[in-house]
Design a protein around this motif. Structure first.
Motif, short mmCIF file in Angstrom:
data_model
loop_
_atom_site.label_atom_id
_atom_site.label_comp_id
_atom_site.label_asym_id
_atom_site.label_seq_id
_atom_site.Cartn_x
_atom_site.Cartn_y
_atom_site.Cartn_z
N GLU A 116 23.70 7.89 55.59
CA GLU A 116 24.14 8.18 54.21
C GLU A 116 23.78 9.60 53.80
OE1 GLU A 116 24.43 3.77 52.22
OE2 GLU A 116 22.67 4.97 51.74
N GLU B 192 33.65 -0.04 53.47
CA GLU B 192 33.22 -1.43 53.65
C GLU B 192 34.23 -2.38 53.02
OE1 GLU B 192 29.27 -2.39 52.28
OE2 GLU B 192 29.64 -4.56 52.40
N TRP C 23 34.39 -1.35 57.77
CA TRP C 23 33.14 -1.92 58.24
C TRP C 23 32.79 -3.17 57.44
CZ3 TRP C 23 31.65 2.45 55.08
CH2 TRP C 23 30.64 2.20 54.15
N GLY D 186 29.89 -5.41 56.06
CA GLY D 186 28.49 -5.22 55.67
C GLY D 186 27.61 -6.39 56.09
N ALA D 187 26.30 -6.15 56.00
CA ALA D 187 25.32 -7.13 56.49
C ALA D 187 25.43 -8.48 55.78
CB ALA D 187 23.92 -6.56 56.32
N ARG D 188 25.69 -8.44 54.48
CA ARG D 188 25.78 -9.72 53.75
C ARG D 188 27.03 -10.47 54.15
NH1 ARG D 188 23.84 -5.66 51.63
NH2 ARG D 188 21.91 -5.59 50.43
N CYS E 249 26.47 6.64 50.15
CA CYS E 249 26.39 5.18 50.04
C CYS E 249 27.61 4.73 49.25
CB CYS E 249 25.09 4.81 49.31
SG CYS E 249 24.91 3.05 49.03
N ARG F 257 21.46 -2.16 61.28
CA ARG F 257 20.88 -1.71 60.02
C ARG F 257 19.59 -2.46 59.69
NH1 ARG F 257 20.12 -5.52 56.32
NH2 ARG F 257 21.14 -4.57 54.51
N ASP G 84 22.10 2.67 62.02
CA ASP G 84 22.15 3.03 60.59
C ASP G 84 20.71 3.21 60.11
OD1 ASP G 84 22.07 2.99 57.82
OD2 ASP G 84 23.49 1.36 57.59
N HIS H 208 19.81 2.43 56.07
CA HIS H 208 19.50 1.10 55.52
C HIS H 208 18.30 0.46 56.22
CE1 HIS H 208 23.50 1.84 53.85
NE2 HIS H 208 22.99 1.19 52.81
N LYS I 67 30.59 -2.21 46.24
CA LYS I 67 29.20 -2.27 46.68
C LYS I 67 28.62 -3.67 46.50
CE LYS I 67 27.44 0.59 48.20
NZ LYS I 67 27.60 1.02 49.62
N PRO I 68 28.16 -4.27 47.60
CA PRO I 68 27.54 -5.58 47.47
C PRO I 68 26.12 -5.41 46.93
CG PRO I 68 27.44 -4.83 49.73
CD PRO I 68 28.07 -3.72 48.94
N ARG J 205 32.13 8.30 55.68
CA ARG J 205 31.95 6.94 55.13
C ARG J 205 31.75 7.02 53.62
NH1 ARG J 205 27.13 3.29 54.79
NH2 ARG J 205 27.64 3.53 52.58
N LYS K 51 28.32 -4.78 60.96
CA LYS K 51 26.88 -4.60 60.81
C LYS K 51 26.16 -5.89 61.16
CE LYS K 51 26.36 -0.83 57.62
NZ LYS K 51 25.42 -0.35 56.60
C1 PEP Z 1 26.25 0.27 53.13
O1 PEP Z 1 26.39 0.69 54.28
O2 PEP Z 1 26.52 0.91 52.12
C2 PEP Z 1 25.69 -1.07 52.93
C3 PEP Z 1 25.84 -1.74 51.80
O3 PEP Z 1 24.99 -1.49 53.98
P1 PEP Z 1 24.44 -2.93 54.43
O4 PEP Z 1 25.62 -3.84 54.52
O5 PEP Z 1 23.86 -2.58 55.75
O6 PEP Z 1 23.42 -3.36 53.42
#
Ligand code: PEP
Ligand code: MN
Length: 385
Positions: free
Chosen positions: A233, A84, A103, A105-107, A22, A169, A203, A206, A51-52, A46, A139
């Motif tokens: 992960e 990410e 990549w 991310g989802a947010r 992760c 995800r 994924d 997640h 990290k969000p 990866r 994502k």
């Molecule tokens: C990730 O892949 O580490 C991650 C933060 O994923 P997601 O954007 O899907 O929450």
């Protein structure tokens, strides 16, 4: 959506797995995990370096210190590197440091401003070096919004890069769920059917938030929905991971979590052309039978609705309200009783698990709800006109 027609695969033919922690945590953790994954045959590594986090106060990523570690993974093991990126600065750093796959991310996908600013950085890099090889995975957004996902893909495709893929995800939902993010399969399926040239990567980490559920989701995503690969992960010491420790797995367990052996070469590559002639014929017969059955279903539904319309006319004549709850309850009971008999007659009782009964009765309820709603609308028309 012309720009989406040119999209090419991100994963090559024998590449099905993107794996890694992760978060990048330390030099030792990155190198140890990468070495073990390399030994498992993984070709794309990866690691999150920014990290969000939903709430402040947690580990927000090691940052650019990890870039030389990732370069070492690339040099030593020949693996491609994926990280990410969530904004302009991060995308610039990634592109300037030979990161192979960015990549989103989802947010970030949920934020068109952020996606556009990343797209602008990519456009700029492309204008400086038109031959630069840039791959981007997008994502799904945190919320189940198909158009928001598609919009992010369009923004990245508008830069002119063609190696673009999607990562599924799951979605945040308010309802209680065994999953961290609910896999609402209908949404990636819509994307896969409307844009079959765009790879869909699963994924399971997640989606599940829990390694115990990974097998189940992998089976669904790959065996049932035929997705193109997985991003998963993996950590050399999952229980002590700084982020997402419950869902990370040891590299040595990768093949068993993916429910296969030799996962990079022969993962779900079966095709109808592999079937022997007898089975091919059987399949064609089944398909023809399905077409015939569909014709009958359409006819029967229309017949049923036209009867409802006649009832509607009678009701209108005597000023009777359209909806009669008791009557509907009776109809549903009747359908369910009939269903139990027919399912037992048609499905092999030894394979007829509780799951099958549950799926079929839930489906019937949904279908009948739709039929009922349409009948009401048709009758309403009669009543008002
Ligand atoms: C990730 O892949 O580490 C991650 C933060 O994923 P997601 O954007 O899907 O929450
Ligand atoms: Mn994670």
């Amino acid at each position: 959506m012309e720009e989406l027609k040119n999209i090419q695969p991100v994963l090559c033919r024998n590449e099905k797995v993107i794996a890694g922690p992760c978060s990048a945590e330390s030099y030792e953790q990155v190198m140890d995990t990468a070495k073990q994954l390399y030994e498992q045959g993984v070709t794309i590594f990866r690691a999150g370096i920014w990290k969000p986090r939903t709430q402040p106060g947690g580990f927000e990523g090691i940052g650019t210190i990890a870039i030389p570690w990732l370069k070492e993974v690339k040099d030593r093991y020949g693996m491609k590197i994926a990280i990410e990126v969530a904004n302009e600065t991060q995308a610039t750093i990634a592109l300037n440091n030979d990161i192979d796959i960015l990549w989103i991310g989802a947010r970030t996908t949920a934020d068109p401003f952020a996606v556009q600013s990343i797209a602008n950085v990519i456009s700029l890099a492309k204008s400086i070096d038109p031959n630069k090889d840039i791959s981007v995975l997008i994502k799904n957004p945190v919320c189940p919004d198909y158009n928001l996902w598609l919009g992010a893909i369009q923004r990245i495709a508008n830069t002119g890069i063609t190696k673009i893929g999607c990562v599924f995800r799951g979605f945040k939902t308010y309802k209680k769920s065994i999953y961290r993010n609910e896999p609402i399969w209908a949404i990636p399926l819509q994307l896969m059917t409307e844009h079959p040239n765009i790879q869909m990567i699963l994924d399971p980490s997640h989606i599940t938030g829990d390694r115990k559920l990974i097998n189940k989701v992998v089976r669904e995503g790959l065996r049932i929905y035929n997705m193109d690969g997985v991003m998963i992960e993996c950590h050399c010491d999952p229980d002590n991971a700084w982020t997402d420790s419950k869902q990370q797995i040891k590299p040595e367990n990768l093949a068993s979590y993916l429910d296969i052996s030799n996962f990079n070469c022969n993962m779900f590559t079966g095709d109808v052309s592999d079937m022997n002639d007898e089975d091919k014929k059987l399949l064609n017969n089944y398909r023809a039978a399905i077409e015939k059955t569909d014709e009958k279903i359409v006819n029967l539904i229309v017949t049923r609705l036209s009867i409802a319309q006649m009832i509607g006319k009678l009701k209108a004549k005597y000023n009777i309200p359209v909806l009669r709850k008791d009557q509907w309850k009776k109809i549903i009971e009747n359908v369910k009783n009939q269903l139990a008999i027919v399912v037992n007659e048609n499905f092999n009782p030894y394979e007829n698990s509780d799951d099958i009964n549950y799926f079929i009765s839930t489906m019937m309820e949904n279908i009948y709800d739709e039929i009922h709603n349409t009948s009401i609308k048709i009758q309403e028309e009669n009543n008002i006109n």
